[in-house]
Design a protein around this motif. Structure first.
Motif, PDB file in Angstrom:
ATOM      1  N   MET A   1       0.862  -1.182   0.000  1.00 19.38           N
ATOM      2  CA  MET A   1       0.000   0.000   0.000  1.00 19.38           C
ATOM      3  C   MET A   1       0.898   1.232   0.000  1.00 19.38           C
ATOM      4  N   THR A   2       0.664   2.136  -0.931  1.00 19.37           N
ATOM      5  CA  THR A   2       1.490   3.349  -1.032  1.00 19.37           C
ATOM      6  C   THR A   2       0.607   4.574  -0.872  1.00 19.37           C
ATOM      7  N   ASN A   3       0.965   5.440   0.045  1.00 16.33           N
ATOM      8  CA  ASN A   3       0.197   6.679   0.208  1.00 16.33           C
ATOM      9  C   ASN A   3       0.498   7.646  -0.920  1.00 16.33           C
ATOM     10  N   VAL A   4      -0.500   8.351  -1.352  1.00 19.67           N
ATOM     11  CA  VAL A   4      -0.340   9.409  -2.355  1.00 19.67           C
ATOM     12  C   VAL A   4      -0.319  10.730  -1.591  1.00 19.67           C
ATOM     13  N   LEU A   5       0.844  11.380  -1.587  1.00 16.11           N
ATOM     14  CA  LEU A   5       1.018  12.586  -0.772  1.00 16.11           C
ATOM     15  C   LEU A   5       1.122  13.820  -1.670  1.00 16.11           C
ATOM     16  N   GLY A   6       0.390  14.845  -1.336  1.00 16.71           N
ATOM     17  CA  GLY A   6       0.484  16.131  -2.036  1.00 16.71           C
ATOM     18  C   GLY A   6       0.316  15.990  -3.542  1.00 16.71           C
ATOM     19  N   HIS A   7       1.265  16.587  -4.275  1.00 14.12           N
ATOM     20  CA  HIS A   7       1.132  16.637  -5.744  1.00 14.12           C
ATOM     21  C   HIS A   7       1.433  15.310  -6.439  1.00 14.12           C
ATOM     22  N   GLU A   8       1.797  14.284  -5.678  1.00 13.48           N
ATOM     23  CA  GLU A   8       1.924  12.955  -6.299  1.00 13.48           C
ATOM     24  C   GLU A   8       0.600  12.557  -6.965  1.00 13.48           C
ATOM     25  N   VAL A   9      -0.464  13.184  -6.516  1.00 10.93           N
ATOM     26  CA  VAL A   9      -1.783  12.857  -7.068  1.00 10.93           C
ATOM     27  C   VAL A   9      -1.873  13.204  -8.562  1.00 10.93           C
ATOM     28  N   ASP A  10      -0.960  14.047  -9.017  1.00 11.26           N
ATOM     29  CA  ASP A  10      -0.972  14.439 -10.439  1.00 11.26           C
ATOM     30  C   ASP A  10      -0.616  13.262 -11.365  1.00 11.26           C
ATOM     31  N   ALA A  11      -0.088  12.176 -10.790  1.00  6.16           N
ATOM     32  CA  ALA A  11       0.295  11.014 -11.612  1.00  6.16           C
ATOM     33  C   ALA A  11      -0.889  10.078 -11.873  1.00  6.16           C
ATOM     34  N   PHE A  12      -2.066  10.566 -11.639  1.00  4.80           N
ATOM     35  CA  PHE A  12      -3.291   9.763 -11.799  1.00  4.80           C
ATOM     36  C   PHE A  12      -3.301   8.952 -13.104  1.00  4.80           C
ATOM     37  N   GLY A  13      -2.945   9.602 -14.211  1.00  6.17           N
ATOM     38  CA  GLY A  13      -2.977   8.944 -15.520  1.00  6.17           C
ATOM     39  C   GLY A  13      -2.044   7.740 -15.581  1.00  6.17           C
ATOM     40  N   GLU A  14      -0.883   7.858 -14.904  1.00  6.37           N
ATOM     41  CA  GLU A  14       0.078   6.733 -14.892  1.00  6.37           C
ATOM     42  C   GLU A  14      -0.510   5.527 -14.164  1.00  6.37           C
ATOM     43  N   TRP A  15      -1.208   5.782 -13.070  1.00  8.09           N
ATOM     44  CA  TRP A  15      -1.780   4.636 -12.334  1.00  8.09           C
ATOM     45  C   TRP A  15      -2.866   3.980 -13.169  1.00  8.09           C
ATOM     46  N   LEU A  16      -3.626   4.803 -13.863  1.00 11.46           N
ATOM     47  CA  LEU A  16      -4.713   4.241 -14.674  1.00 11.46           C
ATOM     48  C   LEU A  16      -4.176   3.287 -15.729  1.00 11.46           C
ATOM     49  N   ALA A  17      -2.957   3.589 -16.189  1.00 14.81           N
ATOM     50  CA  ALA A  17      -2.363   2.762 -17.242  1.00 14.81           C
ATOM     51  C   ALA A  17      -1.941   1.394 -16.705  1.00 14.81           C
ATOM     52  N   ASP A  18      -1.885   1.274 -15.374  1.00 15.55           N
ATOM     53  CA  ASP A  18      -1.472   0.015 -14.755  1.00 15.55           C
ATOM     54  C   ASP A  18      -2.720  -0.667 -14.183  1.00 15.55           C
ATOM     55  N   GLY A  19      -3.206  -1.639 -14.876  1.00 19.64           N
ATOM     56  CA  GLY A  19      -4.468  -2.273 -14.478  1.00 19.64           C
ATOM     57  C   GLY A  19      -4.388  -3.072 -13.184  1.00 19.64           C
ATOM     58  N   GLN A  20      -3.184  -3.255 -12.629  1.00 23.80           N
ATOM     59  CA  GLN A  20      -3.048  -4.061 -11.404  1.00 23.80           C
ATOM     60  C   GLN A  20      -3.163  -3.223 -10.137  1.00 23.80           C
TER      61      GLN A  20
END
Ligand code: AMP
Length: 367
Positions: free
Chosen positions: A316-335
């Motif tokens: 489990m990895t916390n999303v802190l501050g502006h790390e949230v801007d990487a939303f599109g990258e996570w979406l690309a990873d279906g796992q």
């Protein structure tokens, strides 16, 4: 179970943050409604059935809230004692007042764990001014950690203290310009790992602990949790037993996070207990049969607990501050499972969400 509140009942939650949000999200599938009570709108009020926006000392609003719900819990530990007491006269409040009082005060907490539960902690002394700090540092004989007794979190309200340094300056780092303040001085623990056990206890006294997990911090904020911690079976069992003894000693009902230090010689020391679901238990939403939030709802509503069994190894990895801007990258990873908390503003270090990856059993031991 005679104490069980039937589907259709309402769980009341004090606090409107992400923990309240995830409690509400777990209450729905069990057929419950969630009523949030908080001073302002937040992550929880976006997903609940009803919200009361009022201050915690607003007795009129609290009385109406108590009328509208069947049981009350809280999602942060600094609920004013008077608020909890006011509600407890009208409706079951779980966990109980004693658990809240102890968890709100570091000195009471460590004294309870050491003397009443009989479990190791760092050595500690009560200190209320710079002179007492100097005396306590002498008794300690090692590096220390000075902490305020109340309202400390994520490394706030604490400082490391070296032998031989200016104690007035060290005192001021935590107490500011207050000559007298309720503090605790702890011996520095040269731990190998920071770990935690999230444990649930039901109204009937049954207990279910999730596996011991490893917690990695960045700038004192939890960054990553690895489930299970890569330690011996003995240490896993010891940590679980400690958590179970703590909730049993408190006649606790609900979910608690017990933070621990693991030392190189196999020692397990309790650092802190959180009387609510815990950030290090967020992996359980995707990675366990019954999540910590479902366990919380089950316990508070008088149901039997579910299974804390893991579905695999989990990161489990916390999303802190502006790390949230990487939303599109996570979406690309279906796992990867994405959990965002609906916070509008990404301030530095702010917990915006978390990501969970469930891996095959044993995957973490191969790293
Ligand atoms: P706390 O607010 O008590 O959770 O402390 C925040 C962090 O400070 C912990 O996660 C540890 O990394 C560190 N820390 C706190 N107390 C001690 C201690 N007695 N010895 C060593 N490190 C500590």
């Amino acid at each position: 179970m005679s104490t069980a509140l039937p589907p259709g009942s309402v769980i009341g939650v004090l606090g409107g943050g992400q923990l309240g949000r995830m409690i509400a999200q777990a209450a729905g599938p069990l057929g419950y409604h969630t009523h949030i009570f908080a001073p302002s709108r937040g992550p929880a009020t976006q997903v609940c059935d009803r919200a009361t926006i009022a201050d915690y000392d607003d007795e009129e609003a609290l009385a109406a809230f108590a009328e509208a719900v069947d049981a009350v819990t809280f999602e942060f530990e600094n609920v004013p004692a008077a608020t909890a007491a006011f509600l407890a006269e009208r409706v079951p409040v779980r966990p109980n007042a004693r658990s809240l009082e102890i968890a709100q005060h570091r000195l009471k907490e460590k004294t309870f764990v050491r003397d009443e539960v009989g479990v190791p902690t760092a050595p500690f002394h009560a200190v209320t001014n710079a002179a007492e700090l100097a005396e306590a540092m002498e008794k300690l004989g090692t590096k220390g950690v000075l902490k305020t007794c109340r309202f400390g979190y994520d490394g706030k309200g604490q400082t490391f203290v070296e032998q031989g340094e200016d104690m007035v300056a060290a005192w001021a780092r935590v107490a500011g310009d207050k000559a007298e303040h309720d503090c605790i001085l702890e011996g520095f623990v040269p731990f190998e790992l920071e770990a935690s056990v999230v444990v649930a206890r039901a109204v009937d006294g049954s207990v279910a602990a999730f596996d011991l997990v490893e917690n990695r911090h960045e700038h004192h904020i939890l960054k990553q949790t690895l489930a299970p911690a890569q330690v011996s079976g003995d240490v896993m069992a010891k940590a679980r037993e400690i958590a179970e003894r703590i909730v049993t000693a408190l006649d606790y009902v609900g979910v608690m996070g017990v933070e621990m230090f693991l030392t190189a010689d196999g020692g397990v020391l309790v650092n802190e207990m959180a009387p609510r679901p815990h950030n290090s238990g967020h992996w359980t939403i995707d990675g366990a049969v019954c999540s910590q939030f479902e366990q919380c709802v089950r316990a508070v509503m008088g149901l039997p607990l579910g299974s804390p069994e893991r579905r695999g190894d989990v990161v489990m990895t916390n999303v802190l501050g502006h790390e949230v801007d990487a939303f599109g990258e996570w979406l690309a990873d279906g796992q990867v499972k994405i959990h965002l908390y609906g916070k509008a503003e990404a301030r530095e270090g702010r917990k915006m969400g978390h990501l969970t990856r469930v891996l095959p059993f044993g995957a973490l031991s191969q790293d």
